[in-house]
Scaffold this active site. Structure first.
Site, PDB file in Angstrom:
ATOM      1  N   ARG A 111      -5.905  13.076   2.101  1.00 50.93           N
ATOM      2  CA  ARG A 111      -7.244  13.645   2.039  1.00 50.93           C
ATOM      3  C   ARG A 111      -7.977  13.364   3.340  1.00 50.93           C
ATOM      4  O   ARG A 111      -7.843  12.294   3.917  1.00 50.93           O
ATOM      5  CB  ARG A 111      -8.032  13.050   0.874  1.00 50.93           C
ATOM      6  CG  ARG A 111      -7.382  13.328  -0.462  1.00 50.93           C
ATOM      7  CD  ARG A 111      -8.089  12.620  -1.609  1.00 50.93           C
ATOM      8  NE  ARG A 111      -7.337  12.797  -2.849  1.00 50.93           N
ATOM      9  CZ  ARG A 111      -6.514  11.872  -3.373  1.00 50.93           C
ATOM     10  NH1 ARG A 111      -6.359  10.710  -2.784  1.00 50.93           N
ATOM     11  NH2 ARG A 111      -5.860  12.121  -4.482  1.00 50.93           N
ATOM     12  N   SER A 181      -2.274   3.420   2.437  1.00 53.58           N
ATOM     13  CA  SER A 181      -2.050   2.606   1.242  1.00 53.58           C
ATOM     14  C   SER A 181      -0.593   2.189   1.048  1.00 53.58           C
ATOM     15  O   SER A 181       0.066   2.553   0.070  1.00 53.58           O
ATOM     16  CB  SER A 181      -2.572   3.345   0.026  1.00 53.58           C
ATOM     17  OG  SER A 181      -3.915   3.657   0.254  1.00 53.58           O
ATOM     18  N   ASP A 234      -6.389   1.843   0.183  1.00 57.46           N
ATOM     19  CA  ASP A 234      -7.260   2.542  -0.770  1.00 57.46           C
ATOM     20  C   ASP A 234      -8.053   1.570  -1.648  1.00 57.46           C
ATOM     21  O   ASP A 234      -9.171   1.875  -2.059  1.00 57.46           O
ATOM     22  CB  ASP A 234      -6.491   3.557  -1.622  1.00 57.46           C
ATOM     23  CG  ASP A 234      -5.220   3.001  -2.227  1.00 57.46           C
ATOM     24  OD1 ASP A 234      -4.880   1.832  -1.962  1.00 57.46           O
ATOM     25  OD2 ASP A 234      -4.547   3.742  -2.967  1.00 57.46           O
TER      26      ASP A 234
END
Ligand code: ADP
Ligand code: MG
Length: 493
Positions: A111, A181, A234
């Site tokens: 994202r 992550s 994250d």
């Protein structure tokens, strides 16, 4: 591209869960199903027994996780949990201003987000985001291919910006918070080397390399005037983003494809932190997925682990996170099919195909309210080629419930280990202070049974009194905001 204006990103449907009263079980349907399945199935009975996590056992798991946390804080590599120093000492205050970016890489999608921050009063003036899926090919390709792809998508994201909405101060490079992550050995707020790939990634030539340098080089090669100001994961992003809206947030947990947890630790409680100042707090990235002791491993877990990309590692993650739950169930069903005539006499090829059943399917099957478990029947038929009668459908739901119950309860034990660690050093809950766990990930968001099992375990282990000061807050997609905020906090300007 989604557009969103300054509001806390808490999903209204889930919002925040507090433990002020005993959680009610919402499994009336499931119980009805169960009570009908009087005929026994030895494989299922044994599997349920092997997966059981009664309270005393769960307590041992929480204690073992706490021990590994302490060992990991004492020395590098001291325990299963890496307890990584994130170099994030200052969490967002609300005063951050300017245009910042976030890139989130850590699962099936990446994202990109831009955030225009307006300071304490105006908060998030504008934010835009885009989600791009990562092909299997990229997940196991080369680092140049992966980062080249990401940089090209970042460049086109920036190219689409509407000038009026995104305002970059003159003479400044764009600054990015990079949420990566995977286990990283962080060397400063804006550099870190990849320790090992997880969650199905195996990009060549990356382990031991500085991931920020890889991204910066790719951005430069694509003519993008952007630099990484903060490297986070994250969990840290979620914690930072959630803290921006709620100062009682102390823990960030991810329950999606993979799992991880980060929390605010007192510096004096970190022996391996060889810095002069031992006052104040810092964020610890636990990498709790790596916990691998005293877990209720069954033969199906063992077999799945052996065929995984990281055998013998991340056993906790393999029991509690979304990537694996469906696969465990598939393996149990395959065994049932091969050793009994529950699903007819032959074994369909699809049932033998790894990853043919996904966690989303388990969730759909457990939600089936129809008298004849029609949805269970069609999922089994569509995804595994299995024609299941009513008895078999009930069994399948029980297998799903067994795996999900174990996963949810173990996740709850991990959260308890962290909360108790925080409590030991701060006594905040004991003194009545609200303590918030910010939670993100589609597994938590979309699987009500998993959520409930997790919450049940939390109350069982913490006790009602302490639990009444804990809130689990579903903070969907705040990790991007958190990463952008940390880019702002660590801006070079
Ligand atoms: P990621 O962890 O990749 O950043 P998400 O937080 O969206 O992304 O989590 C995706 C994972 O969540 C999937 O791999 C799947 O295991 C799980 N998941 C997605 N949808 C559902 C669902 N409806 N029910 C249960 N689990 C789901
Ligand atoms: Mg995620």
């Amino acid at each position: 591209m989604s557009l969103m204006f300054s509001s806390p990103v808490v999903t209204p449907a889930l919002g925040s869960f507090t433990f002020s009263s005993r959680p009610r079980s919402n499994y009336i349907v499931m119980s009805a199903v169960r009570s009908n399945s009087a005929s026994t199935c030895p494989i299922l009975t044994k599997f349920q027994k092997d997966c059981a996590t009664p309270t005393p056992y769960l307590r041992n798991v929480a204690n073992a996780i706490a021990d590994d946390m302490r060992d990991g804080l004492a020395v590098e590599g001291g325990g299963d949990l890496e307890m990584i120093l994130t170099f994030v000492d200052a969490l967002p205050s609300g005063n951050e201003e300017g245009l910042f970016y976030a890139l989130d890489l850590g699962g099936t999608n990446f994202r990109v987000r831009s955030v225009q921050l307006g300071g304490k009063k105006e908060r998030v003036l504008a934010t835009e985001s885009e989600q791009i899926s990562i092909s299997q090919k990229l997940m196991i390709g080369t680092s140049e291919e992966l980062f080249g792809f990401i940089a090209s998508k970042l460049a086109s994201f920036v190219a689409k910006e509407k000038p009026g909405r995104c305002l970059l101060e003159e003479g400044r490079k764009r600054e990015l918070g990079f949420t990566f992550s995977f286990p990283v050995k962080q060397t400063s707020i804006d550099s870190g080397t990849l320790s090992k790939w997880t969650k199905g990634f195996k990009v060549s030539g990356m382990e031991g390399k500085n991931v920020v340098a890889c991204l910066n080089e790719a951005m430069e090669a694509h003519g993008l005037d952007m630099r990484v100001s903060a490297l986070v994961n994250d969990g840290v992003g979620t914690l930072a983003g959630a803290r921006y809206w709620d100062e009682d947030v102390m823990v960030g947990v991810i329950l999606g494809t993979g799992t991880n947890a980060c929390y605010v630790e007192q510096k004096h409680a970190i022996p391996k932190l060889r810095s002069k100042s031992s006052s104040g707090t810092t964020i610890i990235n636990t990498e709790w997925g790596g916990f691998s002791k005293i877990l209720p491993q069954t033969i199906f877990d063992l077999e799945m682990d052996e065929t995984s990309l990281n055998p013998g590692e991340h056993l906790y993650e393999k029991m509690i996170s979304g990537m694996y739950l469906g696969e465990i169930v598939r393996r149990v069903l395959l065994h049932m099919c091969e050793t009994s005539d529950l699903f007819g006499h032959s074994t369909p090829a699809k049932l033998s195909t790894p990853l043919a059943l996904r966690t989303e399917h388990l969730c759909k099957m457990q939600e089936d309210n129809t008298d004849d478990l029609r949805d269970v029947g069609s999922i089994l038929y569509d995804f595994l080629d299995v024609e299941a009668n009513m008895n078999a459908r009930r069994r399948v739901v029980e297998v799903c419930d067994t795996v999900v119950k174990r996963g949810g309860r173990l996740a709850g034990a991990g959260i308890v280990a962290i909360l108790e660690k925080i409590e030991k050093d701060t006594k905040r809950m004991g003194s009545g202070k609200r303590t918030v766990v910010a939670m993100d990930g589609a597994l938590y968001e979309k699987y009500p049974q998993y959520r409930q099992y997790m919450q049940d375990a939390l109350v069982e282990l913490l006790g009602h009194k302490l639990a009444s000061h804990v809130a689990i807050k579903h903070t969907k997609d705040v990790s991007g905001l958190g990463a952008a905020l940390l880019a702002a906090t660590n801006s070079i300007y």
